[in-house]
Write an enzyme that holds these catalytic residues in place. Sequence first.
Site, PDB file in Angstrom:
ATOM      1  N   ARG A  97       0.824  -1.205   0.000  1.00  0.00           N
ATOM      2  CA  ARG A  97       0.000   0.000   0.000  1.00  0.00           C
ATOM      3  C   ARG A  97       0.865   1.265   0.000  1.00  0.00           C
ATOM      4  NH1 ARG A  97      -4.121  -1.339   4.695  1.00  0.00           N
ATOM      5  NH2 ARG A  97      -2.705  -3.046   5.102  1.00  0.00           N
ATOM      6  N   CYS A 103       1.279   2.395  15.648  1.00  0.00           N
ATOM      7  CA  CYS A 103       1.161   1.295  16.615  1.00  0.00           C
ATOM      8  C   CYS A 103       1.348   1.828  18.021  1.00  0.00           C
ATOM      9  CB  CYS A 103       2.164   0.208  16.312  1.00  0.00           C
ATOM     10  SG  CYS A 103       3.836   0.745  16.577  1.00  0.00           S
TER      11      CYS A 103
HETATM   12  P1  NAD Z   1      -0.520  -5.969   7.625  1.00  0.00           P
HETATM   13  O1  NAD Z   1      -0.350  -7.044   8.645  1.00  0.00           O
HETATM   14  O2  NAD Z   1      -1.759  -5.933   6.836  1.00  0.00           O
HETATM   15  O3  NAD Z   1       0.682  -6.041   6.549  1.00  0.00           O
HETATM   16  C1  NAD Z   1       2.037  -6.034   6.935  1.00  0.00           C
HETATM   17  C2  NAD Z   1       2.853  -6.790   5.889  1.00  0.00           C
HETATM   18  O4  NAD Z   1       2.409  -8.145   5.843  1.00  0.00           O
HETATM   19  C3  NAD Z   1       2.743  -6.233   4.479  1.00  0.00           C
HETATM   20  O5  NAD Z   1       4.034  -6.198   3.924  1.00  0.00           O
HETATM   21  C4  NAD Z   1       1.843  -7.230   3.776  1.00  0.00           C
HETATM   22  O6  NAD Z   1       2.183  -7.379   2.420  1.00  0.00           O
HETATM   23  C5  NAD Z   1       2.106  -8.525   4.518  1.00  0.00           C
HETATM   24  N1  NAD Z   1       0.936  -9.409   4.592  1.00  0.00           N
HETATM   25  C6  NAD Z   1      -0.366  -9.038   4.739  1.00  0.00           C
HETATM   26  N2  NAD Z   1      -1.153 -10.124   4.826  1.00  0.00           N
HETATM   27  C7  NAD Z   1      -0.350 -11.200   4.727  1.00  0.00           C
HETATM   28  C8  NAD Z   1      -0.584 -12.607   4.758  1.00  0.00           C
HETATM   29  N3  NAD Z   1      -1.801 -13.107   4.877  1.00  0.00           N
HETATM   30  N4  NAD Z   1       0.478 -13.426   4.642  1.00  0.00           N
HETATM   31  C9  NAD Z   1       1.716 -12.952   4.507  1.00  0.00           C
HETATM   32  N5  NAD Z   1       1.998 -11.618   4.491  1.00  0.00           N
HETATM   33  C10 NAD Z   1       0.984 -10.753   4.587  1.00  0.00           C
HETATM   34  O7  NAD Z   1      -0.278  -4.593   8.409  1.00  0.00           O
HETATM   35  P2  NAD Z   1      -0.536  -3.103   7.896  1.00  0.00           P
HETATM   36  O8  NAD Z   1      -2.001  -2.865   7.776  1.00  0.00           O
HETATM   37  O9  NAD Z   1       0.341  -2.797   6.741  1.00  0.00           O
HETATM   38  O10 NAD Z   1       0.032  -2.266   9.136  1.00  0.00           O
HETATM   39  C11 NAD Z   1      -0.752  -1.894  10.228  1.00  0.00           C
HETATM   40  C12 NAD Z   1      -0.542  -2.821  11.392  1.00  0.00           C
HETATM   41  O11 NAD Z   1       0.828  -2.836  11.751  1.00  0.00           O
HETATM   42  C13 NAD Z   1      -1.293  -2.376  12.647  1.00  0.00           C
HETATM   43  O12 NAD Z   1      -1.857  -3.507  13.258  1.00  0.00           O
HETATM   44  C14 NAD Z   1      -0.191  -1.778  13.512  1.00  0.00           C
HETATM   45  O13 NAD Z   1      -0.438  -1.805  14.901  1.00  0.00           O
HETATM   46  C15 NAD Z   1       0.956  -2.654  13.164  1.00  0.00           C
HETATM   47  N6  NAD Z   1       2.227  -2.023  13.487  1.00  0.00           N
HETATM   48  C16 NAD Z   1       2.916  -2.505  14.556  1.00  0.00           C
HETATM   49  C17 NAD Z   1       4.102  -1.914  14.925  1.00  0.00           C
HETATM   50  C18 NAD Z   1       4.873  -2.433  16.108  1.00  0.00           C
HETATM   51  O14 NAD Z   1       5.995  -2.015  16.300  1.00  0.00           O
HETATM   52  N7  NAD Z   1       4.339  -3.344  16.896  1.00  0.00           N
HETATM   53  C19 NAD Z   1       4.601  -0.822  14.199  1.00  0.00           C
HETATM   54  C20 NAD Z   1       3.866  -0.363  13.100  1.00  0.00           C
HETATM   55  C21 NAD Z   1       2.676  -0.978  12.747  1.00  0.00           C
END
Ligand code: NAD
Length: 490
Positions: free
Chosen positions: A178, A282
């Site tokens: 995205r 986050c």
């Molecule tokens: P997401 O989990 O949708 O995606 C993250 C990554 O995972 C992307 O690169 C995506 O391509 C990949 N992905 C998505 N679905 C997948 C699947 N089924 N199998 C394998 N890979 C997959 O997260 P997002 O919407 O991009 O980010 C927001 C989330 O990230 C929120 O929940 C936020 O809290 C979290 N976050 C956490 C931290 C932390 O340090 N804990 C920091 C930033 C964001």
Amino acid sequence: MAEKLLNYVNGAWRESAAERYLEVRNPATDEVLATVPLTPPGEVDEAARLALAAFPAWRRTPAPTRIQYLFKLKALMEEHFEDLSRSVTLENGKSLADARGEIRRAIENVEVACGIPTMMMGDFSEDVARGIDEYMIRQPVGVAAIICPFNFPGMIPFWYLPYAVACGNTAIVKPSERCPITMQRVFRLLEQVGFPPGVVNLVNGGADTVNALLDHPAISAVTFVGSTPVARHIYSRASANGKRVQAQGGAKNPVIILPDADPALTTRIVTDSAFGNAGQRCLAASLAITVAGAEKTFVPALAEAARNLVVGNGLEPGVHMGPVITPQSKARIESLIQQGLDEGAEAVVDGRNARIPGYERGYFLRPTILSDVPPGGVIARTEIFGPVLGMMHVDTVDEAIALVNSGEYGNMACVFTSSGAAARKFRYEADAGNIGINIGVAAPMAFYPFSGWKNSFFGTLHAQGKHAVEFFTQTKVVVERWLGEWSRTF
Ligand code: NAD
């Protein structure tokens, strides 16, 4: 014509032969900025094999030489600081001030990783038995895959990439599909830095691309930041494949406000924490728990501050809060607000149906505050990831801490008070890995670990600093005896 994003593999830009490309849209305008390939497993395989082929020579490059590349990267990132920040705002929507803060933290991680010659040092014990010495050295692990979320497209790859390569590993970055544009810009800079081919690689894509990385035998270490369900999937699949993994997940961050909290400071800081980056952090405050009547001051104060926030295109001066990332995300947040109201919460400020003049196609909400949210309800429990602050009111600090600790996440918890004793009790008892005391976004500096707990984290070693160095190295312990003429003199 929208830019077609490329992969960067083995020191060269490559157009993916992917069957599908996704559109990357500016969330403030709905304009298509670029298209991003869903790189197929065959191309992931090639990238992983080339990264592994580059590993032996890079590992043998002395650490003081490896960090020269990072010094050059730091200089280039400073030179292109504004371009990188604007790129973050364009694809993610956050205000330019927030984007600048993000790129600043990315650079700080490069700076810390320049300390690798010291941070990678081992241990040595002479005469653990007569004439026998023992020592521990740190060696890189091989190829690292770095899988990233949309909400900090310029910073989160830097929680890992500089440490991975400084420690002598080679790396593949997989940005969020995205928000993949900023990493495209960063890799243009990495190309100028002149890393040997295969040391730093960029592979775009979605879930199938990620799964190909998780399964690939050439990859030894996987880092992930994203939502909790995906973090759990990454942790179990990659570790089942024998890799070391750290997976940072979602969050639901509570802040406790005591009656002795400074009204102006607390209002300003909680407002920024809840609504900065449209709540898509986050470390966003998502639940404010007032104690012993503090709500009398803070419900109206927070409501006024929320109403006064300027919502708009993050590139424009004076804008505090931009849009959320997609129309689907906006619809989901609006539906969660409705569910909260149906469960009995009171709408203090309702930010649905936002209309931003000139940006009618953008994915905007205005700040929303819901008070008296029921403890088991959707607003108290769900990661909303939007500009929504739930409020609950309790009588004692113990009740507030119990509420904090009853949540499934443990990314951050904050307290606002002028009492050192209350703050100490909170710091001691709160079940969260990042604690703020009169701080709203308790983001660890680059030299501290980003310490999520509970369902906010799967693994043992976290991002950044010393944890990253430990994660990207394996220890080797040597017990050593030498026989011969000189040994007899002891
Ligand atoms: P997401 O989990 O949708 O995606 C993250 C990554 O995972 C992307 O690169 C995506 O391509 C990949 N992905 C998505 N679905 C997948 C699947 N089924 N199998 C394998 N890979 C997959 O997260 P997002 O919407 O991009 O980010 C927001 C989330 O990230 C929120 O929940 C936020 O809290 C979290 N976050 C956490 C931290 C932390 O340090 N804990 C920091 C930033 C964001």
